[in-house]
Design a protein around this motif. Structure first.
Motif, mmCIF file in Angstrom:
data_model
loop_
_atom_site.group_PDB
_atom_site.id
_atom_site.type_symbol
_atom_site.label_atom_id
_atom_site.label_comp_id
_atom_site.label_asym_id
_atom_site.label_seq_id
_atom_site.Cartn_x
_atom_site.Cartn_y
_atom_site.Cartn_z
ATOM 1 N N VAL A 142 0.839 -0.942 0.005
ATOM 2 C CA VAL A 142 0.028 -0.101 -0.110
ATOM 3 C C VAL A 142 1.165 1.231 -0.100
ATOM 4 N N ALA A 143 0.569 2.274 -0.786
ATOM 5 C CA ALA A 143 1.198 3.406 -1.019
ATOM 6 C C ALA A 143 1.535 4.075 0.503
ATOM 7 N N ILE A 144 2.665 4.578 0.708
ATOM 8 C CA ILE A 144 2.713 5.588 1.689
ATOM 9 C C ILE A 144 3.075 6.788 1.170
ATOM 10 N N GLU A 189 4.482 9.049 -4.919
ATOM 11 C CA GLU A 189 5.222 9.766 -5.922
ATOM 12 C C GLU A 189 6.662 9.308 -5.775
ATOM 13 N N LYS A 190 6.974 8.522 -4.690
ATOM 14 C CA LYS A 190 8.380 8.174 -4.569
ATOM 15 C C LYS A 190 8.547 6.625 -4.582
ATOM 16 N N ALA A 191 7.406 5.931 -5.020
ATOM 17 C CA ALA A 191 7.139 4.704 -4.963
ATOM 18 C C ALA A 191 7.543 4.005 -3.402
ATOM 19 N N LEU A 192 7.479 4.744 -2.455
ATOM 20 C CA LEU A 192 7.424 4.025 -1.138
ATOM 21 C C LEU A 192 6.257 3.785 -0.598
ATOM 22 N N GLY A 230 14.851 -14.101 -3.884
ATOM 23 C CA GLY A 230 15.204 -12.736 -4.628
ATOM 24 C C GLY A 230 14.406 -11.666 -4.289
ATOM 25 N N THR A 231 14.603 -10.337 -4.802
ATOM 26 C CA THR A 231 13.733 -9.306 -4.003
ATOM 27 C C THR A 231 13.795 -8.273 -5.219
ATOM 28 N N ARG A 232 13.128 -7.157 -5.010
ATOM 29 C CA ARG A 232 12.884 -5.956 -5.642
ATOM 30 C C ARG A 232 12.731 -4.863 -4.566
ATOM 31 N N ILE A 233 13.511 -3.916 -4.295
ATOM 32 C CA ILE A 233 13.173 -3.197 -3.048
ATOM 33 C C ILE A 233 13.638 -1.680 -3.380
ATOM 34 N N TYR A 234 13.232 -1.090 -2.567
ATOM 35 C CA TYR A 234 13.633 0.605 -2.382
ATOM 36 C C TYR A 234 15.175 0.566 -2.323
#
Length: 299
Positions: A73-75, A78-81, A233-237
């Motif tokens: 869920v977006a926090i 606009e920063k994809a956080l 595996g991962t995709r992460i900020y």
């Protein structure tokens, strides 16, 4: 039945499903998720839910029931956080094996939802330090976690803040190498859940990182010995304070050589990694990757 009674049932079902999807066996995780109100750790609704593929999808209204599904869920959209995917974050928390009365550090605490889960595992005699780089998120996390007596929230760079000795360190952002301060802080027998990643740009233009999650364990009797195991595996900020060019190049070359992303980590050399060395003076044939000052090796 009141709406709040209905939500209690929804939370219990959510918790049971998430823990099962995470392949976690610790009943305390289900208790923690069932008792937390996810909406209390998010901006006011309606909310932006992450859909794969296609970006965000807004909920029709601010009914919290939409939040109790296995999706980020977006926090700060606009920063994809995001408040991350519950089953994946629960899985990562579970492999850290935090026990009652132990001390944990959560780097990248966001607004505090998963730090609250960690707090439940630590228990009233344990202690949890949440560290968040974004000042607004750190402020919100401090407010959200004020009722958790065993939690302390710090605003700052988790890669440079001095750490007290810890039983478990959770790094909730992609680093290109382990920080010396993280390895130094691990107690004998301590565990670190660490995403090691390389940078990439998503379709929306947001900087994200791609790579693998490692469980790093400090040997209980040999403090200089660190076991390492790839778990996912991962995709992460990205972890802003731990993006080092030389290590990122070495990781990128190792991932590419290994066919990571095509073969998956279980069918590649990643599955054979057993050690993290705090030196690059290890024979090349023993190393999955090697960068100045550290390497991941097969034995």
């Amino acid at each position: 039945m009141t709406p709040e009674n209905e939500l209690e049932i929804v939370r219990r079902v959510f918790a049971k499903q998430i823990v099962h999807a995470a392949r976690a066996a610790d009943p305390r995780l289900e208790q923690a998720l069932a008792g937390l109100h996810r909406e209390d750790f998010l901006p006011p609704g309606p909310w932006q839910l992450v859909r794969f593929p296609g970006g965000y999808q807004a909920t029709p209204d601010d009914d919290p029931v939409y939040l109790y599904q296995d999706t980020p869920v977006a926090i700060v959209s606009e920063k994809a956080l995001n408040n991350g995917q519950p089953s994946f974050l629960t899985f990562l928390i579970s492999i850290g094996g935090l026990q009652n009365s132990e001390r944990a550090v959560h780097i990248g605490t966001g607004t505090g939802y998963y730090t609250a889960v960690i707090s439940h595992l630590a228990g009233p005699d344990g202690h949890v330090v949440g560290i968040e780089l974004e000042p607004e998120l750190a402020s919100r996390a401090r407010s959200n976690l004020a009722r958790f007596a065993n939690v302390e929230v710090i605003h700052g760079d988790g890669a440079t803040i001095p750490l007290e000795p810890a039983d478990v360190i959770y790094v909730n952002a992609g680093a290109s190498r382990p920080a010396d301060s993280w390895l130094d802080a691990l107690k004998p027998g301590g565990r670190m859940v660490l995403p090691l990643t390389v940078n990439l740009l998503t379709e929306g233009g947001h900087l994200m990182t791609d790579g693998a999650i490692f469980l790093i364990t400090r040997h209980p009797d040999e403090p200089g010995h660190f076991a390492a195991r790839c778990v996912s595996g991962t995709r992460i900020y990205p972890c802003a304070g731990m993006r080092e060019e030389a290590s990122e190049r070495a990781l990128a070359a190792a991932f590419e050589k290994d066919g990571f992303g095509k073969n998956g980590f279980k069918s590649s050399g990643l599955s054979r990694i057993t050690r993290l060395y705090r030196t690059d003076d290890i024979a090349e044939e023993r190393c999955w990757m090697r960068a100045p000052g550290w390497c991941l090796a097969y034995e």
